[in-house]
Design a protein around this motif. Structure first.
Motif, PDB file in Angstrom:
ATOM      1  N   ASP A 139      -6.054   7.817  -6.471  1.00  0.00           N
ATOM      2  CA  ASP A 139      -7.295   7.304  -7.052  1.00  0.00           C
ATOM      3  C   ASP A 139      -8.547   7.807  -6.326  1.00  0.00           C
ATOM      4  O   ASP A 139      -9.638   7.260  -6.530  1.00  0.00           O
ATOM      5  CB  ASP A 139      -7.292   5.779  -7.078  1.00  0.00           C
ATOM      6  CG  ASP A 139      -7.150   5.164  -5.686  1.00  0.00           C
ATOM      7  OD1 ASP A 139      -6.922   5.923  -4.718  1.00  0.00           O
ATOM      8  OD2 ASP A 139      -7.261   3.932  -5.563  1.00  0.00           O
ATOM      9  N   LEU A 140      -8.408   8.849  -5.491  1.00  0.00           N
ATOM     10  CA  LEU A 140      -9.579   9.408  -4.823  1.00  0.00           C
ATOM     11  C   LEU A 140     -10.554   9.947  -5.872  1.00  0.00           C
ATOM     12  O   LEU A 140     -10.200  10.782  -6.694  1.00  0.00           O
ATOM     13  CB  LEU A 140      -9.161  10.542  -3.879  1.00  0.00           C
ATOM     14  CG  LEU A 140     -10.300  11.221  -3.091  1.00  0.00           C
ATOM     15  CD1 LEU A 140     -10.892  10.258  -2.078  1.00  0.00           C
ATOM     16  CD2 LEU A 140      -9.800  12.482  -2.396  1.00  0.00           C
ATOM     17  N   TRP A 162     -11.811   6.887   2.839  1.00  0.00           N
ATOM     18  CA  TRP A 162     -10.422   7.263   3.108  1.00  0.00           C
ATOM     19  C   TRP A 162     -10.247   7.601   4.588  1.00  0.00           C
ATOM     20  O   TRP A 162      -9.315   7.131   5.236  1.00  0.00           O
ATOM     21  CB  TRP A 162     -10.036   8.442   2.212  1.00  0.00           C
ATOM     22  CG  TRP A 162      -8.659   8.989   2.430  1.00  0.00           C
ATOM     23  CD1 TRP A 162      -7.541   8.306   2.834  1.00  0.00           C
ATOM     24  CD2 TRP A 162      -8.249  10.337   2.254  1.00  0.00           C
ATOM     25  NE1 TRP A 162      -6.462   9.162   2.916  1.00  0.00           N
ATOM     26  CE2 TRP A 162      -6.868  10.399   2.553  1.00  0.00           C
ATOM     27  CE3 TRP A 162      -8.913  11.498   1.846  1.00  0.00           C
ATOM     28  CZ2 TRP A 162      -6.144  11.594   2.477  1.00  0.00           C
ATOM     29  CZ3 TRP A 162      -8.185  12.680   1.758  1.00  0.00           C
ATOM     30  CH2 TRP A 162      -6.823  12.717   2.074  1.00  0.00           C
ATOM     31  N   CYS A 163     -11.159   8.395   5.130  1.00  0.00           N
ATOM     32  CA  CYS A 163     -11.098   8.756   6.553  1.00  0.00           C
ATOM     33  C   CYS A 163     -11.258   7.526   7.442  1.00  0.00           C
ATOM     34  O   CYS A 163     -10.594   7.410   8.479  1.00  0.00           O
ATOM     35  CB  CYS A 163     -12.178   9.782   6.890  1.00  0.00           C
ATOM     36  SG  CYS A 163     -11.896  11.430   6.217  1.00  0.00           S
ATOM     37  N   ASN A 172       0.842  -1.195   0.000  1.00  0.00           N
ATOM     38  CA  ASN A 172       0.000   0.000   0.000  1.00  0.00           C
ATOM     39  C   ASN A 172       0.879   1.248   0.000  1.00  0.00           C
ATOM     40  O   ASN A 172       1.930   1.278   0.637  1.00  0.00           O
ATOM     41  CB  ASN A 172      -0.904   0.018   1.231  1.00  0.00           C
ATOM     42  CG  ASN A 172      -1.857  -1.164   1.250  1.00  0.00           C
ATOM     43  OD1 ASN A 172      -2.489  -1.469   0.241  1.00  0.00           O
ATOM     44  ND2 ASN A 172      -1.948  -1.844   2.386  1.00  0.00           N
ATOM     45  N   LYS A 173       0.406   2.270  -0.699  1.00  0.00           N
ATOM     46  CA  LYS A 173       1.160   3.520  -0.791  1.00  0.00           C
ATOM     47  C   LYS A 173       0.408   4.658  -0.112  1.00  0.00           C
ATOM     48  O   LYS A 173      -0.813   4.673  -0.075  1.00  0.00           O
ATOM     49  CB  LYS A 173       1.423   3.888  -2.249  1.00  0.00           C
ATOM     50  CG  LYS A 173       2.432   2.988  -2.944  1.00  0.00           C
ATOM     51  CD  LYS A 173       2.743   3.481  -4.353  1.00  0.00           C
ATOM     52  CE  LYS A 173       3.789   2.609  -5.021  1.00  0.00           C
ATOM     53  NZ  LYS A 173       4.116   3.096  -6.395  1.00  0.00           N
ATOM     54  N   GLY A 180     -13.975  18.390  -9.332  1.00  0.00           N
ATOM     55  CA  GLY A 180     -12.859  18.818  -8.493  1.00  0.00           C
ATOM     56  C   GLY A 180     -13.035  18.554  -7.014  1.00  0.00           C
ATOM     57  O   GLY A 180     -12.082  18.718  -6.230  1.00  0.00           O
ATOM     58  N   ASN A 181     -14.242  18.145  -6.597  1.00  0.00           N
ATOM     59  CA  ASN A 181     -14.518  17.856  -5.191  1.00  0.00           C
ATOM     60  C   ASN A 181     -14.554  16.345  -4.963  1.00  0.00           C
ATOM     61  O   ASN A 181     -15.065  15.606  -5.804  1.00  0.00           O
ATOM     62  CB  ASN A 181     -15.867  18.447  -4.764  1.00  0.00           C
ATOM     63  CG  ASN A 181     -15.887  19.958  -4.855  1.00  0.00           C
ATOM     64  OD1 ASN A 181     -15.018  20.621  -4.309  1.00  0.00           O
ATOM     65  ND2 ASN A 181     -16.882  20.505  -5.555  1.00  0.00           N
ATOM     66  N   PRO A 182     -14.040  15.868  -3.826  1.00  0.00           N
ATOM     67  CA  PRO A 182     -14.096  14.430  -3.556  1.00  0.00           C
ATOM     68  C   PRO A 182     -15.537  13.947  -3.454  1.00  0.00           C
ATOM     69  O   PRO A 182     -16.407  14.652  -2.941  1.00  0.00           O
ATOM     70  CB  PRO A 182     -13.390  14.303  -2.195  1.00  0.00           C
ATOM     71  CG  PRO A 182     -12.567  15.545  -2.048  1.00  0.00           C
ATOM     72  CD  PRO A 182     -13.341  16.617  -2.756  1.00  0.00           C
ATOM     73  N   LYS A 183     -15.786  12.731  -3.940  1.00  0.00           N
ATOM     74  CA  LYS A 183     -17.093  12.115  -3.748  1.00  0.00           C
ATOM     75  C   LYS A 183     -17.249  11.791  -2.269  1.00  0.00           C
ATOM     76  O   LYS A 183     -16.289  11.394  -1.601  1.00  0.00           O
ATOM     77  CB  LYS A 183     -17.205  10.840  -4.581  1.00  0.00           C
ATOM     78  CG  LYS A 183     -17.315  11.079  -6.072  1.00  0.00           C
ATOM     79  CD  LYS A 183     -17.474   9.773  -6.836  1.00  0.00           C
ATOM     80  CE  LYS A 183     -18.753   9.041  -6.473  1.00  0.00           C
ATOM     81  NZ  LYS A 183     -18.948   7.824  -7.305  1.00  0.00           N
TER      82      LYS A 183
END
Length: 310
Positions: free
Chosen positions: A272-273, A288-289, A250-251, A278-281
């Motif tokens: 890959d977010l 991710w959090c 994992n990176k 331009g805004n995160p889904k």
């Protein structure tokens, strides 16, 4: 461009007895008769309809799309924040022409993701604040909520950057596979040529020899290490420095050096977010959090298990 800044939430109570200062931090779900989780939830719900002005800082804000997972004591959603008070032109980058003029009483609203995890029985909670291009909203949220918290509990809430050893224990032995110098400016002549091609930001990537690494992540926070000395030498040549580390396949990308906030590196979003305009889904940044919270929890809440399996 997108990153998370992690903070530790605590409440010091001078009335508590103990030989050590740590003994005087109260359990967050037992701040007198109050539960900090409930207070955050109540405050957010009270500010989720319409925009609210902050005259002192010339800002407006509103909470939107908030989710409250009471069972797992998670809160997350969008903290929408804008600035007003300055007239400016809004241009179309394709045509170079002004699309409209932003008046003094107009505010450009940016969506920032916020995330809180406050497990029962602990005197520490985790808060993540989403930043975009280095612009965050932790200060605004804290200034607003601490007054509400004080009015209810008569105690002061603390929200300080998570220390390196506590926050990044899961990654401290990860191998550094790449160094990125953002807005690298040492080669001015070459940079000028690149700009003529329409590229506005120079990024220099440095990779180690094949089958080698640039040391461990923890080396970058040891002031005596060769890695830390190299970062100090490179810092004046760019706006910020990032290191890409790898652990068990994992990176993760961390911002290091002087641009990292308060000796704790910001956590850059994975490549890959998923983004929309331009805004995160929502689901993508929440996942991710969740992942980062699991990493932190293994150090901060031993024996608790996964935060979503309480």
């Amino acid at each position: 461009m997108h990153s998370l800044s992690p903070y530790l939430m605590r409440c010091f109570n001078p009335q508590l007895q103990g030989n050590k200062i740590e003994d005087r931090y109260t359990i967050l779900d037992k701040v007198g008769q109050f539960d900090t989780y409930v207070l955050i939830k109540e405050y957010i719900e009270s500010k989720s309809v319409g925009y609210h002005l902050v005259e002192k800082s010339k800002q407006v804000f509103c909470f939107e799309g908030m989710e409250f997972d009471v069972e797992n004591r998670l809160i997350c959603g969008w903290f929408q924040v804008g600035h007003y008070g300055t007239k400016s032109d809004i241009i179309n980058i394709s045509t170079g022409k002004v699309d409209f003029i932003k008046a003094q009483d107009n505010a450009d609203i940016i969506k920032h993701f916020i995330y809180f995890f406050l497990p029962k029985g602990f005197n520490e909670g985790i808060a993540f604040f989403h930043s975009y291009r280095g612009n965050g909203i932790k200060t605004l949220f804290f200034e607003l909520f601490k007054d509400y918290f004080l009015s209810k509990t008569k105690l002061n809430l603390q929200m300080n950057p998570l220390t390196y050893d506590k926050a990044l224990a899961a990654w401290e032995n990860a191998n550094a596979k790449e160094i990125r110098l953002i807005k690298f400016s040492a080669l001015n002549d070459i940079a000028d040529q690149i700009k003529k091609l329409g590229h506005n930001e120079q990024e220099l990537k440095i990779k180690p020899r094949r089958k080698s690494t640039f040391g461990k992540l923890k080396d970058y926070f040891n002031q005596e290490s060769e890695q830390a000395k190299a970062i100090e030498l490179l810092s004046p040549l760019c706006s910020e420095i990032k290191t890409v580390v790898e652990l068990n396949g994992n990176k993760r990308t961390f911002i290091v050096g002087k641009s990292a906030s308060n000796s704790i590196c910001e956590i850059e979003a994975p490549e890959d977010l998923e983004l929309i305009d331009g805004n995160p889904k929502f689901d993508a940044i929440k996942k991710w959090c969740d992942i980062v919270t699991e990493e932190f929890s293994s150090t901060m809440y031993p024996g608790l298990g996964k935060c979503n399996e309480q």
